[in-house]
Design a protein around this motif. Structure first.
Motif, short mmCIF file in Angstrom:
data_model
loop_
_atom_site.label_atom_id
_atom_site.label_comp_id
_atom_site.label_asym_id
_atom_site.label_seq_id
_atom_site.Cartn_x
_atom_site.Cartn_y
_atom_site.Cartn_z
N SER A 53 0.85 -1.21 0.00
CA SER A 53 0.00 0.00 0.00
C SER A 53 0.87 1.25 0.00
O SER A 53 0.54 2.25 -0.66
CB SER A 53 -0.88 0.06 1.24
OG SER A 53 -1.74 -1.02 1.28
N LYS A 54 1.97 1.22 0.75
CA LYS A 54 2.84 2.40 0.81
C LYS A 54 3.40 2.72 -0.57
O LYS A 54 3.40 3.87 -1.01
CB LYS A 54 3.98 2.18 1.82
CG LYS A 54 3.50 2.27 3.26
CD LYS A 54 4.56 1.87 4.27
CE LYS A 54 3.92 1.85 5.66
NZ LYS A 54 4.83 1.53 6.75
N GLY A 55 3.86 1.66 -1.28
CA GLY A 55 4.41 1.85 -2.61
C GLY A 55 3.37 2.40 -3.57
O GLY A 55 3.62 3.37 -4.31
N VAL A 120 11.44 9.57 8.07
CA VAL A 120 10.04 9.97 7.92
C VAL A 120 9.10 9.18 8.83
O VAL A 120 7.93 9.52 8.96
CB VAL A 120 9.59 9.85 6.44
CG1 VAL A 120 10.17 10.99 5.63
CG2 VAL A 120 10.00 8.50 5.84
N ASP A 121 9.61 8.14 9.48
CA ASP A 121 8.85 7.42 10.50
C ASP A 121 8.91 8.15 11.85
O ASP A 121 8.12 7.86 12.75
CB ASP A 121 9.48 6.02 10.71
CG ASP A 121 8.56 4.90 10.26
OD1 ASP A 121 7.34 5.14 10.17
OD2 ASP A 121 9.07 3.79 10.02
N GLY A 122 9.91 9.04 12.00
CA GLY A 122 10.07 9.76 13.27
C GLY A 122 10.48 8.89 14.44
O GLY A 122 10.22 9.23 15.59
N PRO A 259 -11.77 -1.45 11.09
CA PRO A 259 -10.85 -0.61 10.30
C PRO A 259 -11.51 0.70 9.87
O PRO A 259 -12.69 0.93 10.15
CB PRO A 259 -10.57 -1.51 9.09
CG PRO A 259 -11.81 -2.33 8.91
CD PRO A 259 -12.33 -2.58 10.31
N GLY A 260 -10.71 1.54 9.20
CA GLY A 260 -11.26 2.77 8.60
C GLY A 260 -11.12 4.00 9.47
O GLY A 260 -11.67 5.05 9.13
N GLY A 261 -10.38 3.88 10.57
CA GLY A 261 -10.18 5.05 11.44
C GLY A 261 -8.75 5.55 11.35
O GLY A 261 -8.36 6.23 10.39
N1 LIG Z 1 8.18 1.37 10.12
C1 LIG Z 1 6.92 1.25 10.53
N2 LIG Z 1 6.42 0.05 10.83
C2 LIG Z 1 5.11 -0.03 11.25
C3 LIG Z 1 4.29 1.12 11.34
C4 LIG Z 1 4.86 2.37 11.03
O1 LIG Z 1 4.21 3.45 11.12
N3 LIG Z 1 6.16 2.40 10.62
N4 LIG Z 1 2.94 1.00 11.66
C5 LIG Z 1 2.32 -0.30 11.67
C6 LIG Z 1 1.80 -0.81 10.37
N5 LIG Z 1 1.30 0.18 9.40
C7 LIG Z 1 2.21 0.85 8.66
O2 LIG Z 1 3.34 0.50 8.53
C8 LIG Z 1 -0.07 0.30 9.09
C9 LIG Z 1 -1.02 -0.29 9.88
C10 LIG Z 1 -2.38 -0.23 9.53
C11 LIG Z 1 -2.77 0.43 8.38
C12 LIG Z 1 -4.19 0.44 7.93
O3 LIG Z 1 -4.54 1.15 7.01
N6 LIG Z 1 -5.06 -0.38 8.53
C13 LIG Z 1 -6.39 -0.60 8.08
C14 LIG Z 1 -6.72 -2.06 8.17
C15 LIG Z 1 -5.85 -2.88 7.25
C16 LIG Z 1 -5.95 -4.37 7.51
O4 LIG Z 1 -6.94 -4.95 7.12
O5 LIG Z 1 -4.98 -4.93 8.06
C17 LIG Z 1 -7.38 0.18 8.96
O6 LIG Z 1 -7.12 0.30 10.16
O7 LIG Z 1 -8.38 0.61 8.42
C18 LIG Z 1 -1.81 1.03 7.60
C19 LIG Z 1 -0.48 0.97 7.96
C20 LIG Z 1 3.31 -1.34 12.19
N7 LIG Z 1 4.58 -1.24 11.55
#
Ligand SMILES: Nc1nc2c(c(=O)[nH]1)N[C@@H](CN(C=O)c1ccc(C(=O)N[C@@H](CCC(=O)O)C(=O)O)cc1)CN2
Length: 291
Positions: A53-55, A120-122, A259-261
């Motif tokens: 998704s990030k890409g 950018v992750d802080g 999800p969705g928040g």
């Molecule tokens: N280097 C990092 N690792 C991780 C991070 C981060 O910020 N930096 N955060 C999480 C995972 N994460 C992004 O990396 C992330 C988690 C959840 C979602 C998201 O959109 N969730 C959806 C549900 C998706 C699903 O079905 O699993 C929602 O809540 O609506 C996006 C990104 C841990 N690792």
């Protein structure tokens, strides 16, 4: 349910659109698009989905995506060498190493190796210190997303009582620092806090990031509270937040769904931080507060 639903998915789409709007001017000024490098080690299925998704969203915003997928057997030295290479690459403005890393790798050492101006992750301690002391740096994406949703709903947060549940470096601690900077009165609680309902009873804002499904009960909340649920817990194949949604929604004034928040805000804020990193690195002006 009486609580208003906070639509993080829609807010995140708007934020990604605002980021995308800024990219052509940056490209015109520098001759290149902002670049984000994402490193995935191993085959954790959830991490693979987030990295994909990030890409995709990086490209949709008009930015350059550099994806590095490494095997689960990658050594600490190999991973550090890749981080060094990305630190030195002028086309890379932001570096993100997807967490969690496989158990044999030392995450702290890897995060410490990332150039703080590309972090950018802080997560680098320099950026944690900058946040704690009110200096400009990079704020972790999930708490930044929570703050944006809170300000969108409540406006000025000054003087509000906020309870953060969870003390991780990634969410709880930076969330408490952000709310403190916004002049909230903040209580940072955690799984070993005694009598959590006592603190929640006075909270105008609750941010739950404790990592336990349905942990926060509706009857603990102050009526009308704004509840931000950071939890993503998989229970019997379904996603559950840290808040008992049905119970909380009948007491709270507003609540994020799972999800969705909060989840969609994490990636949108990552794109925002990458845009900011690119402008700062190139010395191109950007009104960061307008994004
Ligand atoms: N280097 C990092 N690792 C991780 C991070 C981060 O910020 N930096 N955060 C999480 C995972 N994460 C992004 O990396 C992330 C988690 C959840 C979602 C998201 O959109 N969730 C959806 C549900 C998706 C699903 O079905 O699993 C929602 O809540 O609506 C996006 C990104 C841990 N690792």
């Amino acid at each position: 349910m009486s609580a208003e639903l906070i639509d993080g998915k829609a807010f995140a789409a708007g934020l990604r659109a605002r980021v995308a709007q800024q990219v052509p001017a940056f490209a015109a000024a520098t001759g290149r698009a902002p670049g984000l490098a994402v490193v995935l080690v191993g085959e954790d299925p959830a991490s693979a989905v987030y990295v994909r998704s990030k890409g995709k969203m990086t490209c949709e915003a008009g930015m350059e995506s550099f994806e590095h997928r490494l095997s689960a057997e990658t050594s600490q030295e190999e991973l550090i060498a890749l981080v060094d290479q990305l630190n030195a690459d002028p086309a890379v403005d932001g570096i993100l190493v997807q967490l969690p890393l496989p158990g044999h790798l030392d995450s702290e050492a890897v995060l410490l190796r990332i150039d703080p101006d590309k972090d950018v992750d802080g997560f680098h301690p320099f950026n944690a210190g900058r946040l704690a002391t009110g200096l400009p740096g990079f704020v972790p994406c999930t708490p930044l997303g929570c703050l944006m949703l809170l300000e969108d709903r409540l406006g000025d947060l000054t003087g509000l009582d906020a309870v953060v549940i969870g003390r991780s470096n990634i969410v709880g601690k930076p969330m408490a620092a952000l709310l403190t900077a916004k002049s909230c009165t903040v209580t940072l609680t955690h799984s070993r806090t005694r009598n959590l309902p006592h603190y929640l009873a006075h909270a105008d804002i609750v941010v739950a990031a404790v990592g336990r499904a349905d942990f926060v009960k509706g009857e603990w909340l102050k009526p009308g509270a704004t509840v931000i649920d950071v939890g993503i817990n998989r229970v019997d194949g379904a996603l559950r937040g840290d808040v008992d949604f049905a119970g909380a929604a009948s007491v709270a004034g507003a609540i994020t769904p799972v999800p969705g928040g909060v989840g969609p805000m994490t990636i949108a804020c990552l794109l925002r931080n990458t845009l900011v990193a690119a402008h700062r690195r190139e010395g191109v002006a950007l009104d960061e507060d307008s994004i």
